[in-house]
Design a protein around this motif. Structure first.
Motif, mmCIF file in Angstrom:
data_model
loop_
_atom_site.group_PDB
_atom_site.id
_atom_site.type_symbol
_atom_site.label_atom_id
_atom_site.label_comp_id
_atom_site.label_asym_id
_atom_site.label_seq_id
_atom_site.Cartn_x
_atom_site.Cartn_y
_atom_site.Cartn_z
ATOM 1 N N PRO A 683 56.960 98.283 39.303
ATOM 2 C CA PRO A 683 57.315 97.024 38.629
ATOM 3 C C PRO A 683 56.104 96.125 38.404
ATOM 4 O O PRO A 683 56.116 95.283 37.491
ATOM 5 N N ALA A 684 55.035 96.322 39.156
ATOM 6 C CA ALA A 684 53.833 95.511 38.942
ATOM 7 C C ALA A 684 53.197 95.797 37.591
ATOM 8 O O ALA A 684 52.446 94.965 37.064
ATOM 9 N N SER A 685 53.462 96.970 37.035
ATOM 10 C CA SER A 685 52.927 97.315 35.709
ATOM 11 C C SER A 685 54.053 97.554 34.716
ATOM 12 O O SER A 685 53.918 98.334 33.776
ATOM 13 N N GLY A 686 55.198 96.881 34.939
ATOM 14 C CA GLY A 686 56.296 96.940 33.987
ATOM 15 C C GLY A 686 57.267 98.083 34.189
ATOM 16 O O GLY A 686 58.183 98.274 33.382
ATOM 17 N N ASN A 687 57.089 98.871 35.266
ATOM 18 C CA ASN A 687 57.966 100.020 35.525
ATOM 19 C C ASN A 687 58.024 100.964 34.314
ATOM 20 O O ASN A 687 59.085 101.479 33.948
ATOM 21 N N THR A 688 56.873 101.156 33.700
ATOM 22 C CA THR A 688 56.777 101.958 32.479
ATOM 23 C C THR A 688 55.712 103.024 32.641
ATOM 24 O O THR A 688 54.638 102.752 33.192
ATOM 25 N N VAL A 689 55.997 104.235 32.160
ATOM 26 C CA VAL A 689 54.977 105.281 32.120
ATOM 27 C C VAL A 689 54.940 105.865 30.703
ATOM 28 O O VAL A 689 55.939 105.836 29.975
ATOM 29 N N THR A 690 53.793 106.372 30.335
ATOM 30 C CA THR A 690 53.618 107.008 29.032
ATOM 31 C C THR A 690 53.290 108.478 29.232
ATOM 32 O O THR A 690 52.448 108.820 30.070
ATOM 33 N N VAL A 691 53.953 109.319 28.471
ATOM 34 C CA VAL A 691 53.714 110.762 28.530
ATOM 35 C C VAL A 691 53.169 111.201 27.172
ATOM 36 O O VAL A 691 53.862 111.112 26.155
ATOM 37 N N ALA A 692 51.911 111.621 27.139
ATOM 38 C CA ALA A 692 51.315 112.124 25.897
ATOM 39 C C ALA A 692 51.736 113.570 25.686
ATOM 40 O O ALA A 692 51.664 114.388 26.614
ATOM 41 N N LEU A 693 52.185 113.892 24.483
ATOM 42 C CA LEU A 693 52.614 115.245 24.167
ATOM 43 C C LEU A 693 51.566 115.940 23.312
ATOM 44 O O LEU A 693 50.839 115.294 22.556
ATOM 45 N N PRO A 694 51.478 117.260 23.408
ATOM 46 C CA PRO A 694 50.469 117.999 22.632
ATOM 47 C C PRO A 694 50.645 117.795 21.132
ATOM 48 O O PRO A 694 51.745 117.539 20.638
ATOM 49 N N SER A 695 49.533 117.948 20.388
ATOM 50 C CA SER A 695 49.549 117.679 18.948
ATOM 51 C C SER A 695 50.458 118.625 18.180
ATOM 52 O O SER A 695 50.879 118.316 17.081
ATOM 53 N N GLY A 696 50.769 119.803 18.730
ATOM 54 C CA GLY A 696 51.626 120.730 18.010
ATOM 55 C C GLY A 696 53.113 120.562 18.270
ATOM 56 O O GLY A 696 53.920 121.379 17.823
ATOM 57 N N THR A 697 53.502 119.500 18.972
ATOM 58 C CA THR A 697 54.901 119.338 19.352
ATOM 59 C C THR A 697 55.808 119.158 18.136
ATOM 60 O O THR A 697 55.544 118.321 17.276
ATOM 61 N N ASN A 698 56.877 119.920 18.094
ATOM 62 C CA ASN A 698 57.865 119.831 17.011
ATOM 63 C C ASN A 698 59.227 120.070 17.639
ATOM 64 O O ASN A 698 59.501 121.177 18.116
ATOM 65 N N LEU A 699 60.059 119.064 17.687
ATOM 66 C CA LEU A 699 61.341 119.217 18.360
ATOM 67 C C LEU A 699 62.396 118.305 17.751
ATOM 68 O O LEU A 699 62.083 117.289 17.153
#
Length: 726
Positions: A683-699
């Motif tokens: 919560p000190a950093s907004g209770n947020t995480v970022t997940v970077a996905l590979p450039s070839g992702t297609n879903l």
């Protein structure tokens, strides 16, 4: 490469020479067959400034030639006034950052750097010195080349989820993208090598080291010239380079400052150049000057690998004998003209796994002048932001391959890929044999021709100076968010030569601004398994020029969908936006979409994770790991980034959830997109995480598989957000 067209040809384009790594990419699969992901495997992860937190102003998206935003990665950036900041969430462990930026013409300054709120002692200098290039002899060109790159070793390690902020000091800075990298330590000197320092080279950069380099090359024939860590200044080019390896301690450590590194018309070969940087002082484009990293020949059996090449006119302008040359794992940045040009007589050359950004002409080109380039290929390269021509251009040649490349954000006078018989000069060898264009992904490529208001497609086949008689096979292509058309067939010189013998098979076309097929020349092409969605105006523009020159025949090979309509008015160009507009690159694709889960607790249902309210949340069944949440995005999407949230209230204690990301295009067969990792929610950093996905992702179907939670015996997520931008 550049060209002009006779003014009497009202609607024909000036087709040009040689965009920035961008938002999303897709992977096109041939029916029933797996296909390699497009682009290079890179040692860094890029984060777009417009996706970061900022006190500045987001600019773009903009496709207008001559604007700063139009040359940015994703056509968007963040403008900082002095004292304003942009703060990136670090996507991976790193100890270095490279920043693509712009400052106003004639100005310079710096970016202060903060890590987790603490200012570090090192700053990033920024300057307009290498930007704002004018090429008035190129018809249709405007002042361009607005961005530059600056790099910095941070002096410390940062981890995924840490915050790195850039603060403008004394000047307005427009930040485009930050590349985060974990740089290994400097390599040791190879046994038996000849150090340039032993021959008198000055690693401080104060003295002229040209003769020391030349002497080391002479002394090390058949062996290795060692370039220790340091900055070396050369005042003239090297020649007589053959049967030798030039090796540095790494591209962040061994740096050669020169605008002309090797200039020689011939070599017996066996030249291997690796693992250092060559950074020049080229600020304008003067085509009569050999201001290149390599100008001429390295000779047969040579290689260039692990290099950082920047601020030159051209990276490699290759003439003479370069048979079986391999160019791989390099970075070529901020050239005022081409990144690499195989200028005739290239046999068996392979150019693969390179990263190119901010070229002032074709990023990668083969030009069959004097004799044909043959049996050569461009493979798995990532190309971003060529600002005056094509991402990849093949001008003539025999049995050429363009495979698995990722090209994004071409600007004026260029396509993502051009297959062309434009000769520029004689003697020229037109396209012959089989031209293979396979597995490429093109994002926001294609551009308007400023001379006649003529659009250019993302992938262009051009019978500019003669008919295309080669067999051209275009397979497994993904084209996303082209501002105009996807596939263009044109006789760019206005003569109406045929573009025949073309097969287009297995393409995924998303959100074209105008049409899928732009046919402006007589000829024929067979289309199979070409699927389109979000077409801006109509499926087909079929208006060969000149009028009466012949017809263009489209053969339906089956499996096509989404582009059957035809533009009916050959007297007017379809304008972008008359149909379905391209998606908002900053939109949360998961918001409001159907969500399901393996289980839920009480009122904490799956829909709470996509309702746009970070205070409501999904909680899985307790004490029953693993648990999964699945979101249907409604269509295949090139997702590059996830943002996962828990309620921001301080009542939620910090916790780590271990999860993996899976994706599916059909809802039944899933593959791992991001492996199992522990993500810290605080919560000190907004209770947020970022997940970077590979450039070839297609879903289409996004699944989060949660196997542990240190704060509660269940999976918990208040928001799952999916974005096209990295």
């Amino acid at each position: 490469m550049h060209s002009t067209i006779l003014p009497s040809l009202r609607r024909m384009p000036v087709i040009g020479t040689a965009v920035a790594l961008a938002a999303g990419t897709l992977v096109a699969l041939a029916p029933g067959a797996a296909h390699a992901a497009p682009g290079a495997t890179l040692p860094f992860t890029s984060v777009e400034a417009e996706s970061a937190t900022t006190t500045g102003t987001r600019i773009g998206p903009d496709y207008t030639q001559g604007t700063v935003a139009s040359e940015a990665s994703g056509r968007q950036a963040v403008r900082l006034g002095s004292g304003q900041r942009v703060e990136f969430t670090v996507p991976r462990a790193a100890n270095a950052v490279n920043v693509s930026y712009n400052v106003p013409d004639g100005q310079s300054g710096s970016l202060d750097v903060y890590v987790n709120g603490v200012k570090i002692s090192r700053t990033l200098p920024v300057t307009s010195k290498y930007s704002y290039v004018d090429t008035s002899w190129i018809a249709g060109a405007k002042t361009h080349h607005f961005f530059d790159n600056a790099r910095l070793l941070l002096g410390q390690n940062v981890q995924q989820g840490d915050k790195v902020a850039l603060v403008a000091t004394g000047v307005q800075v427009t930040v485009d993208v930050a590349d985060f990298e974990q740089v290994a330590g400097a390599a040791a000197q190879p046994s038996g090598s000849v150090s340039v320092v032993s021959k008198g080279a000055d690693p401080s950069g104060a003295g002229d080291s040209t003769q020391a380099f030349q002497d080391a090359i002479s002394a090390a024939q058949g062996g290795v010239v060692w370039i220790p860590p340091g900055d070396y200044r050369l005042t003239s080019s090297l020649s007589g380079v053959q049967n030798v390896t030039l090796q540095g301690a790494g591209q962040w450590y061994s740096v050669v400052h020169t605008s002309r590194f090797i200039d020689q018309t011939s070599s017996s070969g066996g030249v291997h150049i690796k693992d250092f940087a060559v950074i020049g002082e080229v600020t304008e484009r003067v085509d009569s000057n050999p201001d290149n990293f390599v100008n001429g020949s390295l000779g047969p059996g040579s290689s260039v690998s692990g290099m950082w090449i920047q601020h030159l006119k051209v990276g490699l302008w290759l003439t003479g004998n370069n048979d079986n040359l391999v160019v791989e794992n390099n970075r070529i940045l901020d050239t005022t003209a081409d990144g690499l040009n195989l200028n005739g007589n290239a046999h068996g050359v392979v150019v693969r796994n390179n990263f190119l950004r901010n070229q002032g002409d074709d990023s990668l080109a083969m030009w069959s002048l004097n004799s044909p380039d043959t049996n050569s290929s461009f493979e798995n390269n990532t190309i971003s932001q060529p600002n005056l021509a094509n991402g990849i251009a093949i001008y003539g040649g025999t049995n050429i391959a363009v495979r698995n490349n990722l090209v994004s954000d071409t600007n004026a006078l260029g396509s993502g890929i051009a297959i062309s018989n434009q000769k520029f000069l004689d003697p020229f060898s037109p396209l012959a044999g089989t031209i293979t264009v396979d597995g490429n992904t093109l994002v926001r490529t294609g551009a308007i021709n400023p001379n006649w208001g003529h659009p250019m497609g993302a992938l262009r086949v051009d019978s500019y100076d003669s008919a295309v008689n080669a067999t051209v096979n275009i397979t497994n292509t993904t084209i996303s968010s082209s501002p105009y058309s996807a596939f263009e067939f044109v006789s760019g010189g206005g003569h109406g030569y045929s573009t025949g013998n073309v097969t287009v098979s297995g393409a995924n076309v998303q959100n074209t601004g105008t049409v899928v097929v732009q046919a402006e020349a007589q000829g024929a092409a067979k289309f199979s398994n070409v699927q389109a969605a979000g077409v801006g105006v109509a499926g087909i523009y079929n208006c060969p020029y000149p009028s009466g020159s012949g017809a263009f025949t489209l053969t339906d090979g089956g499996g096509n969908s989404g582009w059957s309509s035809t533009w009916s008015d050959c007297s007017a160009w379809p304008q972008p936006g008359q149909g379905t507009p391209p998606p908002d690159q900053n939109a949360n694709l998961a918001k409001g979409r159907p969500a399901t889960a393996t289980g839920s607790q009480d009122v904490y249902t799956p829909g709470k994770a996509v309702d746009g309210d970070a205070n409501s949340y999904w909680e899985s069944a307790n004490n029953a790991f693993p648990q999964a949440l699945t979101v249907d995005l409604g269509a295949n999407r090139a997702v590059r980034r996830l943002v996962l949230k828990l309620p921001p209230s301080s009542a939620w204690g910090a916790r780590t959830q271990t999860l993996s990301v899976l994706g599916s295009t059909d809802g039944s067969s899933y593959s791992t997109v991001a492996g199992s990792t522990g993500y810290r929610f605080d919560p000190a950093s907004g209770n947020t995480v970022t997940v970077a996905l590979p450039s070839g992702t297609n879903l289409r179907y996004l699944r989060l598989n949660v196997t542990a939670n240190t704060g509660w015996p269940a999976a918990q997520l208040s928001e799952v957000e999916a974005y096209l931008t990295s």
